[in-house]
Design an enzyme around this catalytic site. Structure first.
Site, mmCIF file in Angstrom:
data_model
loop_
_atom_site.group_PDB
_atom_site.id
_atom_site.type_symbol
_atom_site.label_atom_id
_atom_site.label_comp_id
_atom_site.label_asym_id
_atom_site.label_seq_id
_atom_site.Cartn_x
_atom_site.Cartn_y
_atom_site.Cartn_z
ATOM 1 N N GLY A 144 0.874 -1.172 0.000
ATOM 2 C CA GLY A 144 0.000 0.000 0.000
ATOM 3 C C GLY A 144 0.912 1.223 0.000
ATOM 4 O O GLY A 144 1.864 1.310 0.787
ATOM 5 N N ALA A 145 0.596 2.159 -0.912
ATOM 6 C CA ALA A 145 1.540 3.260 -1.163
ATOM 7 C C ALA A 145 1.956 4.031 0.103
ATOM 8 O O ALA A 145 3.164 4.185 0.370
ATOM 9 C CB ALA A 145 0.936 4.194 -2.212
ATOM 10 N N ARG A 186 10.230 -1.190 -5.177
ATOM 11 C CA ARG A 186 9.058 -1.313 -6.066
ATOM 12 C C ARG A 186 8.930 0.002 -6.842
ATOM 13 O O ARG A 186 9.200 1.070 -6.288
ATOM 14 C CB ARG A 186 7.763 -1.566 -5.269
ATOM 15 C CG ARG A 186 7.744 -2.905 -4.526
ATOM 16 C CD ARG A 186 6.386 -3.151 -3.851
ATOM 17 N NE ARG A 186 5.345 -3.531 -4.809
ATOM 18 C CZ ARG A 186 4.048 -3.610 -4.497
ATOM 19 N NH1 ARG A 186 3.625 -3.328 -3.274
ATOM 20 N NH2 ARG A 186 3.160 -3.973 -5.404
ATOM 21 N N GLN A 189 -5.703 -9.062 -2.002
ATOM 22 C CA GLN A 189 -5.647 -8.047 -0.934
ATOM 23 C C GLN A 189 -7.048 -7.648 -0.463
ATOM 24 O O GLN A 189 -7.227 -7.279 0.692
ATOM 25 C CB GLN A 189 -4.897 -6.791 -1.420
ATOM 26 C CG GLN A 189 -3.395 -6.953 -1.586
ATOM 27 C CD GLN A 189 -3.012 -7.356 -2.983
ATOM 28 O OE1 GLN A 189 -3.769 -8.029 -3.687
ATOM 29 N NE2 GLN A 189 -1.829 -6.956 -3.427
ATOM 30 N N ASP A 212 -1.767 4.511 -6.232
ATOM 31 C CA ASP A 212 -0.327 4.366 -5.952
ATOM 32 C C ASP A 212 0.471 5.545 -6.463
ATOM 33 O O ASP A 212 1.554 5.841 -5.973
ATOM 34 C CB ASP A 212 0.199 3.073 -6.576
ATOM 35 C CG ASP A 212 -0.248 1.893 -5.744
ATOM 36 O OD1 ASP A 212 -1.401 1.455 -5.913
ATOM 37 O OD2 ASP A 212 0.528 1.460 -4.874
HETATM 38 O O1 MRU Z 1 0.481 -4.248 -4.545
HETATM 39 P P1 MRU Z 1 -0.120 -3.493 -3.390
HETATM 40 O O2 MRU Z 1 -0.896 -4.372 -2.461
HETATM 41 O O3 MRU Z 1 0.907 -2.641 -2.685
HETATM 42 O O4 MRU Z 1 -1.168 -2.495 -4.068
HETATM 43 C C1 MRU Z 1 -1.851 -1.586 -3.251
HETATM 44 C C2 MRU Z 1 -2.824 -0.719 -3.952
HETATM 45 O O5 MRU Z 1 -2.959 -0.770 -5.162
HETATM 46 C C3 MRU Z 1 -3.574 0.267 -3.109
HETATM 47 O O6 MRU Z 1 -4.866 0.460 -3.600
HETATM 48 C C4 MRU Z 1 -2.833 1.606 -3.153
HETATM 49 O O7 MRU Z 1 -1.500 1.435 -2.769
HETATM 50 C C5 MRU Z 1 -3.457 2.619 -2.279
HETATM 51 S S1 MRU Z 1 -3.111 2.282 -0.578
HETATM 52 C C6 MRU Z 1 -3.807 3.414 0.442
#
Ligand code: MRU
Length: 339
Positions: free
Chosen positions: A53-54, A85, A184, A225
């Protein structure tokens, strides 16, 4: 309101303390923690989605920079961390901010990492305050992936309006896309909303069109993200599908994100780097094969939703309904040079 669990915590002092992360790969089965005492462990935790998550990646990277300084090679290790990443801009944003301190003193770096952490909590809350009114009583809200408390250090981004509406006693129902390939939505969003007492129903990603047509969903809220200067937004693969479906069914499509997720260096979404992950996540996501041995699989982790499909951006500075570079600049209080 407190987040349901501590996703990220610094344990001890600046000189010899360490980073403790909730290991999200083990949810919903077990709540276990990873103790990170070197940069490689933090980087691996980000790569394998133990912390994901960002905003959460950004907060973890801030503390990771303190560990880089403890290891005596701050700048090199900080850059190494930043390469874990490519899509979530919060990672490079946090490392850049830590480097901009111009110090490799763990004490000064820890203070800055704590500031990033505290600001993230506050930005989530503000997103919730600005977005809560979008959730009307006795309606359905659909979300994708996990842009929740687990993806931040506060009450999430897409989930923040939900937590605040729930706090205010508004009755509503959430539909959580399970979110192939790593689930997720099913594993994380359903887990945290359920713990918070919010009515949540998991659905297969490919059930979304049918659920939207059924009239059970009155708005869609996702996270992001990275959002380019023109408002094009990268988020978990499948988000773009939902935006197209939302347009077809005339359902508002909202993207919730803090200021730290905007990237004003990129004019549009085509320039956002998209992470390509291991095909094994598609063919062997949770153990046994779900495709024939040796068959090719595509696994882009994110897609880009064009600004024209987004009804409004829900930010910590307010809602942005007219999505273009100028309006975003004004709403976020940035000078024209910043774009
Ligand atoms: O690959 P991930 O689980 O890190 O992807 C996360 C997402 O796409 C979330 O929707 C995004 O980071 C927003 S988190 C507040």
């Amino acid at each position: 309101m407190q987040p349901p669990v501590n996703t990220i915590e610094w344990i001890g002092e600046a000189d010899d303390g360490h980073l403790r992360l909730l290991d999200q790969t083990k949810l919903p089965g077990a709540v276990t923690y990873l103790d990170c005492r070197d940069v490689e462990t933090v980087r691996e935790a980000i790569k394998r989605l133990s912390v994901r998550g960002a905003p959460a990646i950004g907060v973890a990277a801030g503390y990771g920079c303190v560990i880089a300084a403890q290891q005596g090679d701050f700048l090199t290790l900080a850059d190494h961390l930043a390469s874990a990443r490519p899509t979530a801009v919060n990672l490079i944003w946090a490392v850049t901010r830590m480097k901009a301190l111009g110090s490799d003193d763990p004490g000064a770096l820890l203070a800055e990492a704590r500031a990033i952490h505290d600001e993230d909590i506050a930005m989530c809350r503000a997103i919730g305050e600005h977005g809560a009114a979008l959730i009307e009583p006795n309606t359905g809200v659909l979300t994708h992936c996990n842009a929740g408390a687990l993806a931040t250090s506060g009450i999430g981004t897409a989930t923040a309006p939900m937590y605040i509406a729930h706090e205010r006693g508004v009755p509503f129902r959430v539909f959580a896309d399970e979110t192939r390939p790593l689930l997720q939505g099913a594993r994380l969003t359903a887990w945290e909303l359920n713990r918070a007492g919010i009515d949540v129903t998991v659905l297969c990603d490919n059930a979304a069109a049918t659920i939207l047509r059924s009239g059970q969903v009155q708005c869609i809220i996702t996270g992001a993200d990275r959002i380019a200067a023109n408002g094009d937004a990268a988020n978990k693969i499948g988000t773009y599908n939902l935006a197209v479906l939302a347009k077809h069914h005339a359902i508002p499509f909202y993207v919730a994100a803090p200021t730290s997720t905007f990237d004003f260096d990129l004019p549009g979404g085509n320039a956002i780097p998209i992470e390509q992950r291991d095909p094994m996540e598609v063919t062997h996501g949770f153990g046994p094969p779900t495709a024939p041995d040796g068959v090719a699989a595509a696994n882009p982790a994110f897609d880009v939703t064009p600004a024209e499909l987004i009804t409004a951006l829900i930010t910590d500075r307010g809602l942005i309904r007219q999505i273009n570079t100028e309006q975003i600049r004004q709403a976020l209080g940035l000078s024209p040079q910043a774009l």
